[in-house]
Design an enzyme around this catalytic site. Sequence first.
Site, PDB file in Angstrom:
ATOM      1  N   CYS A  60       0.800  -1.223   0.000  1.00 16.25           N
ATOM      2  CA  CYS A  60       0.000   0.000   0.000  1.00 16.25           C
ATOM      3  C   CYS A  60       0.833   1.274   0.000  1.00 16.25           C
ATOM      4  CB  CYS A  60      -0.962  -0.016   1.183  1.00 16.25           C
ATOM      5  SG  CYS A  60      -2.020  -1.478   1.186  1.00 16.25           S
ATOM      6  N   LYS A  91      -9.831   8.110   2.632  1.00 16.75           N
ATOM      7  CA  LYS A  91     -10.257   6.721   2.442  1.00 16.75           C
ATOM      8  C   LYS A  91     -11.666   6.489   2.998  1.00 16.75           C
ATOM      9  CE  LYS A  91      -5.703   4.452   2.365  1.00 16.75           C
ATOM     10  NZ  LYS A  91      -4.785   5.573   2.682  1.00 16.75           N
ATOM     11  N   PHE A 127       1.642  -3.546   3.913  1.00 12.44           N
ATOM     12  CA  PHE A 127       2.037  -4.867   4.413  1.00 12.44           C
ATOM     13  C   PHE A 127       3.539  -5.062   4.191  1.00 12.44           C
ATOM     14  CE2 PHE A 127      -2.293  -7.272   3.875  1.00 12.44           C
ATOM     15  CZ  PHE A 127      -2.814  -6.515   4.893  1.00 12.44           C
ATOM     16  N   GLU A 182      -0.833   5.123  13.608  1.00  9.62           N
ATOM     17  CA  GLU A 182      -0.480   6.344  12.869  1.00  9.62           C
ATOM     18  C   GLU A 182      -0.630   7.580  13.740  1.00  9.62           C
ATOM     19  OE1 GLU A 182      -1.179   8.495   8.537  1.00  9.62           O
ATOM     20  OE2 GLU A 182      -2.531   6.867   9.151  1.00  9.62           O
ATOM     21  N   HIS A 186      -2.737   7.958   6.199  1.00 13.50           N
ATOM     22  CA  HIS A 186      -2.938   6.652   5.571  1.00 13.50           C
ATOM     23  C   HIS A 186      -4.243   6.036   6.067  1.00 13.50           C
ATOM     24  CE1 HIS A 186      -2.046   2.860   3.680  1.00 13.50           C
ATOM     25  NE2 HIS A 186      -2.190   2.222   4.828  1.00 13.50           N
ATOM     26  N   HIS A 208      -9.906   2.006   0.170  1.00 17.58           N
ATOM     27  CA  HIS A 208      -8.452   1.862   0.144  1.00 17.58           C
ATOM     28  C   HIS A 208      -8.013   1.284  -1.201  1.00 17.58           C
ATOM     29  CE1 HIS A 208      -4.416   1.270   1.137  1.00 17.58           C
ATOM     30  NE2 HIS A 208      -4.488   0.316   2.037  1.00 17.58           N
TER      31      HIS A 208
END
Length: 411
Positions: free
Chosen positions: A163, A335, A399, A314, A303, A340
Amino acid sequence: MRKRVVITGMGVISPVGTGLKQFWSSLTGGVSGIGPVTRFDPTDYRTKIAGEVKDFEASEYLDKKEARRTDRFTHFAVAATGMAIEDAALDLKTLNRDRVGVILGSGIGGIETLETQARILASKGPGKVSPFFVPMMIANMGAGQVAISFGLKGPNITSVSACASSSNAIGDAFKMLQWGHADVMITGGTEAPVTPLAMAGFCSMKAMSSRNDKPEKASRPFDAGRDGFVVGEGASILVMETLENAQARGARVYAEITGYGSSCDAYHITAPDPEGCGAAICMTAALADAGIKPHDVDYINAHATSTPPGDRAEVIAIKKVFGQHAYKMAVSSTKSMTGHLLGAAGGLEAAVCILSINSGMIPPTINYEQPEPECDLDFVPNQVRKREVKVAMTNSFGFGGHNATLIFKEK
């Protein structure tokens, strides 16, 4: 001497609209692009919703034969690039295309093609697998087909860091321009992961929201009731060039890119470091690269995917880096509206930062209804905010612990 780098064009294909005008109107209007999955039958799936691109016809942007021989993620890439080139008023006939490169990010690539051809292999045997299977599937073909379609002979690279892919792509394109390896770079990300196998995998992980009865309410970053992300598809492409090149051709400049940071959590294959250490390293590196202090940042496009551990980590990282200024900045997650887009998310959110700088508007985090004690920053809840934005940051975390941060400032 490092060259200054500016953004002169953008092209967007997203769940909330195709083209900059519709995209920005939806985001500032708090419009959700999440709805029931229509690309396949999701009856047996835990999650039955996604952020799909609506009313997209590849044949409007590619030759019909080429469209049949390329995957949906490549269709998005070529179409969004055409939009960005037009927006930048690039004249490809007079441009030195040996000095125009392409770096795109895609975390999954042609997974729709992979699934289709695997079914053909299982049902009809190897002789029926398409000779175009491999070039349709491989993740680099988005960048490759963009170069082929527009005759761009400069550096051509694909970034695959889950991502964080398209933020890494933009950051790497920025560095190529800074150090004189190209005059113009086409960069951003593309992804088409609304497929049976991809969604089945995420469902098995229980990573996605199962709020199927109210799709528009499912993506809710930072909200105490969040229960997972919602997958989306699309592409966002930027035309970036050296300031001197932009000035020489009299180009309109949206913003300047000034900072890029990259790091790894080195913690877990899917879970973020709960203390946000890797993310903090990344943001600190971007600030140093831009030569600015934490208090110079006005807005962070987070994010924040709507997963409980990810959003929390975050926020912790932002507090580590920004201290008390963390409470004075605006921090929103678009998002909540787009879902996403995985490897394309960073490119889309870079466009959000640039448009915020240009418009003096910060899009909201919709569906923010119940605060969580540990997530206590200004998330621009539910309504667009008019506010001058001189410096904007965007974060992308993937990831494998991949982290990427970009910083943009007013032209």
